[in-house]
Scaffold this active site. Structure first.
Site, mmCIF file in Angstrom:
data_model
loop_
_atom_site.group_PDB
_atom_site.id
_atom_site.type_symbol
_atom_site.label_atom_id
_atom_site.label_comp_id
_atom_site.label_asym_id
_atom_site.label_seq_id
_atom_site.Cartn_x
_atom_site.Cartn_y
_atom_site.Cartn_z
ATOM 1 N N ASN A 47 -1.578 -10.610 8.622
ATOM 2 C CA ASN A 47 -3.016 -9.986 8.484
ATOM 3 C C ASN A 47 -4.331 -10.124 8.184
ATOM 4 O O ASN A 47 -4.809 -10.457 7.111
ATOM 5 C CB ASN A 47 -2.194 -8.455 8.336
ATOM 6 C CG ASN A 47 -3.450 -7.387 7.817
ATOM 7 O OD1 ASN A 47 -3.045 -6.315 9.189
ATOM 8 N ND2 ASN A 47 -4.065 -7.143 7.017
ATOM 9 N N GLU A 48 -4.827 -10.445 9.147
ATOM 10 C CA GLU A 48 -6.390 -10.119 8.578
ATOM 11 C C GLU A 48 -6.824 -11.787 7.872
ATOM 12 O O GLU A 48 -7.224 -11.552 6.925
ATOM 13 C CB GLU A 48 -7.002 -8.999 7.722
ATOM 14 C CG GLU A 48 -7.053 -8.176 9.442
ATOM 15 C CD GLU A 48 -7.847 -7.132 8.621
ATOM 16 O OE1 GLU A 48 -8.588 -7.058 7.306
ATOM 17 O OE2 GLU A 48 -7.923 -5.976 9.288
ATOM 18 N N GLN A 55 0.899 -1.393 -0.049
ATOM 19 C CA GLN A 55 -0.187 -0.363 -0.410
ATOM 20 C C GLN A 55 0.891 1.069 -0.107
ATOM 21 O O GLN A 55 -0.010 1.889 -0.383
ATOM 22 C CB GLN A 55 -0.571 -0.207 1.324
ATOM 23 C CG GLN A 55 -1.858 -1.448 0.818
ATOM 24 C CD GLN A 55 -2.661 -1.014 1.707
ATOM 25 O OE1 GLN A 55 -2.938 -1.356 3.083
ATOM 26 N NE2 GLN A 55 -3.695 -0.352 2.363
ATOM 27 N N HIS A 58 0.851 -9.136 4.770
ATOM 28 C CA HIS A 58 -0.404 -8.383 4.298
ATOM 29 C C HIS A 58 -0.669 -8.383 2.704
ATOM 30 O O HIS A 58 -0.191 -7.131 2.270
ATOM 31 C CB HIS A 58 0.123 -7.070 4.973
ATOM 32 C CG HIS A 58 -0.570 -5.908 6.047
ATOM 33 N ND1 HIS A 58 -0.427 -5.835 6.550
ATOM 34 C CD2 HIS A 58 -2.406 -5.153 5.009
ATOM 35 C CE1 HIS A 58 -1.962 -4.991 6.690
ATOM 36 N NE2 HIS A 58 -2.575 -4.554 5.509
HETATM 37 C C1 BGC Z 1 -6.351 -4.056 6.305
HETATM 38 C C2 BGC Z 1 -5.850 -2.902 5.373
HETATM 39 C C3 BGC Z 1 -6.639 -1.368 4.859
HETATM 40 C C4 BGC Z 1 -7.874 -1.217 6.191
HETATM 41 C C5 BGC Z 1 -8.639 -0.417 5.782
HETATM 42 C C6 BGC Z 1 -7.600 -4.028 7.078
HETATM 43 O O1 BGC Z 1 -8.458 -4.514 6.461
HETATM 44 O O2 BGC Z 1 -5.299 -4.674 7.047
HETATM 45 O O3 BGC Z 1 -4.338 -3.227 4.961
HETATM 46 O O4 BGC Z 1 -5.796 -0.740 4.509
HETATM 47 O O5 BGC Z 1 -8.040 -2.230 6.849
HETATM 48 O O6 BGC Z 1 -9.472 -0.988 5.018
#
Ligand code: BGC
Length: 414
Positions: free
Chosen positions: A156-157, A18, A112
């Site tokens: 991440n998530e 990003q 990520h």
């Molecule tokens: C993610 C980010 C994303 C943010 C806002 C999260 O789901 O880890 O990469 O930019 O939320 O949407």
């Protein structure tokens, strides 16, 4: 609000794809450039953070923060299967060193959302071999970087694909997604293109949970002693009506990963909004509610609800690894932060072991399929010049960080 505990982490987060720019060996770069694509625009130079990180990290420290959460990019570190780039690893050593030089605690995400394009071409996370490849990458990166890391997360998530399954079907352009995946496969000369956002979410979950536990071991076997956790996407899930599917949704989307986090050193909680769940699944926000640029309901209290939900299920320390709002109106961001932190304060008062608050995001950046339109940053980035402009919200949160308390912090305080 009383003082936050000593040693509380105050930070801002980014993710490699990003902000770094020109992540050309990644699967997402491919998806951004095929026709049709779901991406509103390609990432291109992003925030040029790959070159500008020394100033960005200095800026973070000067604002008053003590923590930087960022990700290292697998597609740069292993641009071809089995070929590890020492130059890329050395780059991340320099990023870590810049954190230490500025008194910043680095929290490193190993994955990520983006993967190397060769990984997508071999089928991605759905393939049983995926775990071995990820664990090998984690081991290599940890060996090179571990002595400089303070915290790490594997994923991440990773529960996001399961969460997306709850979106009403009408919101998913299935035909376009299939055509995009087909074109991406063609672009990499394969008959498949397996990326994090595409494919069988249940299979992905099974493979990624197993990979998380093995990667954690691999990371810990290298130099350095640092806690390893995982960051989970949570929403404040609110039941609507007696037949709400809320509990089923939580059991499917959150609980398997919270169990995995419970066997790790810490849990990262990431929360942005609430979701009302009816008898058929997710409902749209109530008519007239305030929406963010993402179309989410403006709901700063989500963080408190998510911390409480997580705390009831895990017995490890919790860090807020993401929380924020996409808006052009920075005053709404300040209000969002204030209310979210009030919620953290209430959790702390109730004895919940929250040890840090890391805001998403340090700067306006490439918001995946939305492109650059949605603004999550504490710092604005001029797309033509890459000039950074500090927003009042950055100063507000920076002052809270500096004093480790909310009281007496004036909005826009320098
Ligand atoms: C993610 C980010 C994303 C943010 C806002 C999260 O789901 O880890 O990469 O930019 O939320 O949407």
């Amino acid at each position: 609000m009383p003082q936050f505990p000593n040693g509380f982490l105050w930070g801002a987060a980014t993710a490699a794809h990003q902000v770094e720019g020109n992540n050309i060996n990644s699967d997402l770069w491919v998806l951004e450039h095929v026709e049709p694509t779901l991406f509103a625009e390609p990432s291109l130079d992003a925030c040029d953070h790959y070159r500008r990180y020394p100033k960005d990290i200095r800026m973070l420290a000067q604002l008053g923060f003590n923590t930087y959460r960022f990700s290292i990019e697998w597609a740069r570190i292993e641009p071809e299967r089995g070929h590890f780039s020492t130059a890329a690893l050395d780059h991340y050593r320099r990023v870590l060193a810049a954190c230490h030089e500025n008194g910043i605690t680095p929290m490193v995400t190993f994955y990520h959302f983006s993967s190397p394009r060769w990984f997508a071409a071999m089928g991605g996370w759905e393939k049983p071999a995926a775990g071995d490849l990820f664990v090998r990458y984690c081991g290599r990166a940890a060996k090179h970087l571990g002595d400089l890391m303070a915290f790490a997360t594997t994923f991440n998530e990773p529960n996001l694909p399961m969460l997306l399954r709850w979106l009403p079907m009408s919101e998913i352009p299935i035909v376009k997604v299939k055509r995009m995946a087909k074109q991406a496969a063609r672009a990499v000369g394969a008959d498949q293109f397996g990326c994090f956002f595409l494919g069988d979410a249940k299979k992905l979950q099974e493979h990624m949970i197993a990979a998380h536990h093995r990667a954690l071991e691999a990371m810990k076997s290298g130099p350095g002693k640092y806690p390893v956790g995982v960051s989970i996407s949570l929403q404040d899930e609110q039941p609507v009506g007696p037949d709400s599917k809320r509990d089923r949704k939580c059991a499917e989307v959150y609980d398997p990963w919270l169990q995995a986090a419970g066997k790790s050193d810490f849990l990262g909680v990431q929360a942005y909004t609430r979701c009302r769940v009816g008898k058929k699944g997710d409902l749209a926000p109530e008519h007239g509610s305030e929406l963010t640029q993402m179309g989410y309901e403006y709901w700063p209290e989500a963080l408190e609800a998510c911390l409480r939900y997580a705390n009831a299920r895990v017995r490890v320390p919790i860090y807020v690894t993401e929380n924020g709002v996409s808006t052009e109106d920075d005053e709404r961001r300040i209000e969002y932060i204030r209310r979210a932190l009030d919620g953290v304060g209430r959790c702390l008062a109730d004895g919940i072991d929250v040890r840090g608050y890391i805001h998403w995001s340090l700067m306006d950046n490439f918001e995946w399929i939305m492109g650059y339109r949605t603004k999550f940053g504490l710092v604005a980035v001029d797309r033509a010049t890459q000039e950074r402009t500090i927003k009042p919200s950055a100063r507000y949160l920076g002052e809270i960080a500096r004093h480790n308390r909310i009281a007496n912090v004036a909005v826009g305080a320098a």
